[in-house]
Design a protein around this motif. Structure first.
Motif, PDB file in Angstrom:
ATOM      1  N   PRO A 232       0.811  -1.235   0.000  1.00 51.84           N
ATOM      2  CA  PRO A 232       0.000   0.000   0.000  1.00 51.84           C
ATOM      3  C   PRO A 232       0.836   1.272   0.000  1.00 51.84           C
ATOM      4  O   PRO A 232       0.352   2.322  -0.406  1.00 51.84           O
ATOM      5  N   ASN A 233       2.103   1.188   0.447  1.00 59.24           N
ATOM      6  CA  ASN A 233       2.963   2.376   0.454  1.00 59.24           C
ATOM      7  C   ASN A 233       3.747   2.543  -0.838  1.00 59.24           C
ATOM      8  O   ASN A 233       4.572   3.454  -0.956  1.00 59.24           O
ATOM      9  N   GLY A 234       3.510   1.673  -1.816  1.00 58.18           N
ATOM     10  CA  GLY A 234       4.205   1.772  -3.096  1.00 58.18           C
ATOM     11  C   GLY A 234       5.584   1.147  -3.115  1.00 58.18           C
ATOM     12  O   GLY A 234       6.265   1.193  -4.149  1.00 58.18           O
ATOM     13  N   ALA A 235       6.028   0.571  -1.994  1.00 59.72           N
ATOM     14  CA  ALA A 235       7.348  -0.054  -1.954  1.00 59.72           C
ATOM     15  C   ALA A 235       7.381  -1.249  -2.893  1.00 59.72           C
ATOM     16  O   ALA A 235       6.405  -1.994  -3.002  1.00 59.72           O
ATOM     17  N   TRP A 236       8.529  -1.443  -3.547  1.00 60.01           N
ATOM     18  CA  TRP A 236       8.624  -2.466  -4.581  1.00 60.01           C
ATOM     19  C   TRP A 236      10.031  -3.038  -4.592  1.00 60.01           C
ATOM     20  O   TRP A 236      11.004  -2.302  -4.698  1.00 60.01           O
ATOM     21  N   ALA A 237      10.133  -4.354  -4.464  1.00 58.61           N
ATOM     22  CA  ALA A 237      11.429  -5.013  -4.555  1.00 58.61           C
ATOM     23  C   ALA A 237      11.853  -5.060  -6.020  1.00 58.61           C
ATOM     24  O   ALA A 237      11.084  -5.499  -6.870  1.00 58.61           O
ATOM     25  N   LYS A 238      13.058  -4.612  -6.314  1.00 61.47           N
ATOM     26  CA  LYS A 238      13.507  -4.523  -7.696  1.00 61.47           C
ATOM     27  C   LYS A 238      13.589  -5.879  -8.365  1.00 61.47           C
ATOM     28  O   LYS A 238      13.211  -6.049  -9.517  1.00 61.47           O
ATOM     29  N   SER A 239      14.098  -6.865  -7.645  1.00 61.06           N
ATOM     30  CA  SER A 239      14.267  -8.201  -8.218  1.00 61.06           C
ATOM     31  C   SER A 239      12.993  -9.023  -8.052  1.00 61.06           C
ATOM     32  O   SER A 239      12.381  -9.027  -6.983  1.00 61.06           O
ATOM     33  N   PRO A 240      12.576  -9.746  -9.091  1.00 56.77           N
ATOM     34  CA  PRO A 240      11.389 -10.600  -8.968  1.00 56.77           C
ATOM     35  C   PRO A 240      11.680 -11.911  -8.247  1.00 56.77           C
ATOM     36  O   PRO A 240      10.767 -12.692  -8.005  1.00 56.77           O
ATOM     37  N   TYR A 241      12.930 -12.156  -7.910  1.00 59.59           N
ATOM     38  CA  TYR A 241      13.326 -13.421  -7.286  1.00 59.59           C
ATOM     39  C   TYR A 241      13.398 -13.265  -5.765  1.00 59.59           C
ATOM     40  O   TYR A 241      14.006 -12.326  -5.248  1.00 59.59           O
ATOM     41  N   GLU A 242      12.791 -14.222  -5.065  1.00 63.00           N
ATOM     42  CA  GLU A 242      12.853 -14.206  -3.609  1.00 63.00           C
ATOM     43  C   GLU A 242      14.263 -14.561  -3.145  1.00 63.00           C
ATOM     44  O   GLU A 242      14.980 -15.314  -3.792  1.00 63.00           O
ATOM     45  N   ARG A 243      14.641 -13.996  -2.004  1.00 63.95           N
ATOM     46  CA  ARG A 243      15.930 -14.363  -1.404  1.00 63.95           C
ATOM     47  C   ARG A 243      15.851 -14.133   0.095  1.00 63.95           C
ATOM     48  O   ARG A 243      14.927 -13.468   0.581  1.00 63.95           O
ATOM     49  N   ASN A 244      16.790 -14.699   0.801  1.00 64.03           N
ATOM     50  CA  ASN A 244      16.894 -14.434   2.237  1.00 64.03           C
ATOM     51  C   ASN A 244      18.292 -13.918   2.525  1.00 64.03           C
ATOM     52  O   ASN A 244      19.264 -14.302   1.871  1.00 64.03           O
ATOM     53  N   VAL A 245      18.382 -13.022   3.488  1.00 65.60           N
ATOM     54  CA  VAL A 245      19.654 -12.393   3.846  1.00 65.60           C
ATOM     55  C   VAL A 245      19.874 -12.560   5.350  1.00 65.60           C
ATOM     56  O   VAL A 245      19.016 -12.167   6.153  1.00 65.60           O
ATOM     57  N   PRO A 246      20.997 -13.161   5.752  1.00 61.67           N
ATOM     58  CA  PRO A 246      21.296 -13.277   7.188  1.00 61.67           C
ATOM     59  C   PRO A 246      21.443 -11.898   7.826  1.00 61.67           C
ATOM     60  O   PRO A 246      21.868 -10.945   7.167  1.00 61.67           O
ATOM     61  N   VAL A 247      21.089 -11.805   9.103  1.00 58.09           N
ATOM     62  CA  VAL A 247      21.223 -10.538   9.819  1.00 58.09           C
ATOM     63  C   VAL A 247      22.136 -10.749  11.017  1.00 58.09           C
ATOM     64  O   VAL A 247      22.073 -11.784  11.689  1.00 58.09           O
ATOM     65  N   PRO A 248      23.005  -9.783  11.325  1.00 57.95           N
ATOM     66  CA  PRO A 248      23.920  -9.895  12.464  1.00 57.95           C
ATOM     67  C   PRO A 248      23.227  -9.581  13.786  1.00 57.95           C
ATOM     68  O   PRO A 248      22.068  -9.155  13.823  1.00 57.95           O
ATOM     69  N   ALA A 249      23.969  -9.750  14.850  1.00 52.30           N
ATOM     70  CA  ALA A 249      23.396  -9.623  16.193  1.00 52.30           C
ATOM     71  C   ALA A 249      22.869  -8.223  16.471  1.00 52.30           C
ATOM     72  O   ALA A 249      21.818  -8.076  17.114  1.00 52.30           O
ATOM     73  N   ASP A 250      23.574  -7.172  16.003  1.00 50.18           N
ATOM     74  CA  ASP A 250      23.110  -5.817  16.329  1.00 50.18           C
ATOM     75  C   ASP A 250      21.767  -5.510  15.674  1.00 50.18           C
ATOM     76  O   ASP A 250      20.949  -4.772  16.232  1.00 50.18           O
ATOM     77  N   VAL A 251      21.516  -6.093  14.510  1.00 48.49           N
ATOM     78  CA  VAL A 251      20.211  -5.906  13.862  1.00 48.49           C
ATOM     79  C   VAL A 251      19.123  -6.609  14.674  1.00 48.49           C
ATOM     80  O   VAL A 251      18.024  -6.067  14.869  1.00 48.49           O
ATOM     81  N   CYS A 252      19.412  -7.800  15.165  1.00 47.49           N
ATOM     82  CA  CYS A 252      18.444  -8.530  15.997  1.00 47.49           C
ATOM     83  C   CYS A 252      18.103  -7.745  17.261  1.00 47.49           C
ATOM     84  O   CYS A 252      16.934  -7.683  17.676  1.00 47.49           O
ATOM     85  N   GLU A 253      19.104  -7.142  17.866  1.00 46.36           N
ATOM     86  CA  GLU A 253      18.882  -6.381  19.099  1.00 46.36           C
ATOM     87  C   GLU A 253      17.999  -5.164  18.851  1.00 46.36           C
ATOM     88  O   GLU A 253      17.079  -4.876  19.630  1.00 46.36           O
ATOM     89  N   VAL A 254      18.278  -4.448  17.772  1.00 45.54           N
ATOM     90  CA  VAL A 254      17.476  -3.257  17.468  1.00 45.54           C
ATOM     91  C   VAL A 254      16.064  -3.663  17.064  1.00 45.54           C
ATOM     92  O   VAL A 254      15.083  -2.982  17.403  1.00 45.54           O
ATOM     93  N   HIS A 255      15.932  -4.782  16.348  1.00 43.97           N
ATOM     94  CA  HIS A 255      14.596  -5.270  15.989  1.00 43.97           C
ATOM     95  C   HIS A 255      13.782  -5.570  17.244  1.00 43.97           C
ATOM     96  O   HIS A 255      12.589  -5.231  17.327  1.00 43.97           O
ATOM     97  N   ALA A 256      14.417  -6.196  18.247  1.00 44.67           N
ATOM     98  CA  ALA A 256      13.722  -6.500  19.493  1.00 44.67           C
ATOM     99  C   ALA A 256      13.283  -5.225  20.198  1.00 44.67           C
ATOM    100  O   ALA A 256      12.154  -5.137  20.716  1.00 44.67           O
ATOM    101  N   ALA A 257      14.160  -4.216  20.208  1.00 47.27           N
ATOM    102  CA  ALA A 257      13.817  -2.947  20.847  1.00 47.27           C
ATOM    103  C   ALA A 257      12.663  -2.265  20.115  1.00 47.27           C
ATOM    104  O   ALA A 257      11.757  -1.686  20.737  1.00 47.27           O
TER     105      ALA A 257
END
Length: 367
Positions: A232-257
């Motif tokens: 609904p916000n118009g955001a669009w992933a450029k690539s049509p292919y799905e992927r997963n990206v590992p995230v480091p510990a500091d990202v996990c901590e900020v996500h929890a906060a």
């Protein structure tokens, strides 16, 4: 003289798209059809807007010269390219070759659409279909294909991506304290996500535990899933292919906060979008304008010209400097070709200097 402009208009079934209208705000049938085709051809909303803005400039140029675009000849297309090269921006500099080519590409997309849908004369068909073909390139499924080369092309100066230094990264993270904004920045800076990919994330995409088996996901370790879909916000992933990206510990901590803050504010009534704009009475998915305002604030606080894609460049360049295999970098960035990844595989300036100085030092130490 008719002047054309690109605006947001409502077309079929209350669908809002970017389209080109004249100075009386009349939307022609060809521009209406092109706007709908562009909107449903898998292009991001920002790409649609850019194409329509460039088309408006072209149609205004044709009207000023009395040149019907329906019968455009090659020399007239070359004349339009030359007019772009003569333009000056606010600082007095001319448009770069890359920008000129982007304008010409947008025009050619429209002209090809007109030819395919019977909206052009035989002369325009001859101009468009008389193009030469570029060398073969590897397609997304591993096959070889040929792509149409540009009819006219400006010279481009290849520049390396502008990245942040470690000290600049530190300055950015010092001023970005709000959990939502910090998570936004870290996903681009640590994981190399594009702005459209970050803004399109949903709660279900964030697998922050060491084991996500309870979610039906067999990928080990904390990671984020990237998927192209309408938002609904118009955001669009450029690539049509799905992927997963590992995230480091500091990202996990900020996500929890951030999630702790969200649940404290909204309780159990959580919208699907990961990043929310809380200024409205009803929280909505954060869009490109909100991200831009946040980055402008960061830029003013740090004195750095901060851009979203600069974070992605910084992440990719860091991986390359750390000697990460190019195939791995390509997969993390969601590229389909190593040619796209190769811009990050250049030596740093200090490495160039070190190579020369160490060679000279070796000669001096020889008996």
């Amino acid at each position: 003289m008719r002047i054309f402009q690109a605006v947001e208009v409502t077309v079929e079934k209350d669908e809002i798209v970017w389209a080109v209208v004249d100075d009386r705000f009349v939307l022609s049938e060809e521009c209406r059809g092109y706007a709908l085709w562009l909107a449903h051809s898998g292009r991001a909303i920002n790409t649609q807007k850019a194409y329509q803005l460039r088309l408006a400039r072209f149609l205004s140029w044709c009207a000023e010269r009395g040149t019907p675009w329906e019968g455009l000849r090659f020399h007239q297309l070359a004349a339009y390219k030359a007019s772009l090269e003569g333009l000056r921006d606010k600082s007095g500099d001319g448009l770069s070759g890359k920008t000129v080519n982007a304008h010409v590409t947008a025009v050619m997309v429209f002209l090809r659409f007109a030819v395919v849908h019977g909206l052009a004369t035989d002369q325009l068909r001859a101009t468009v279909e008389g193009r030469r073909h570029a060398v073969a390139s590897l397609g997304p499924e591993g096959q070889w294909k040929t792509a149409p080369a540009r009819l006219v092309k400006a010279r481009e100066i290849k520049r390396r991506p502008v990245v942040l230094t470690p000290s600049q990264v530190g300055r950015v993270l010092e001023v970005v304290e709000r959990p939502r904004d910090r998570l936004l920045v870290l996903l681009m800076l640590r994981c190399g996500l594009r702005a459209g990919e970050v803004l399109g994330l949903r709660l279900e995409d964030m697998h922050m535990l060491p084991d996500s088996g309870h979610l039906g996901c067999t990928i080990p370790g904390p990671h984020v899933h990237i998927e192209r879909r309408s938002n609904p916000n118009g955001a669009w992933a450029k690539s049509p292919y799905e992927r997963n990206v590992p995230v480091p510990a500091d990202v996990c901590e900020v996500h929890a906060a951030y999630m702790t803050q969200r649940y404290a504010s909204l309780g159990g009534n959580q919208p699907d979008a990961l990043f929310l704009s809380m200024t409205a009475k009803n929280p909505a998915a954060l869009g490109y304008p909100g991200l831009h305002r946040m980055l402008v604030t960061v830029g003013k606080s740090t004195g750095l010209p901060v851009r979203a894609h600069q974070f992605r460049h910084t992440a990719a360049t860091g991986w390359a400097r750390a000697k990460v295999d190019p195939d791995v970098i390509m997969a993390l960035l969601g590229h389909r070709s190593l040619a796209s990844t190769s811009i990050y595989l250049h030596p740093a300036q200090e490495e160039l200097r070190s190579a020369i100085e160490e060679t000279l030092l070796g000669k001096e130490n020889r008996p």
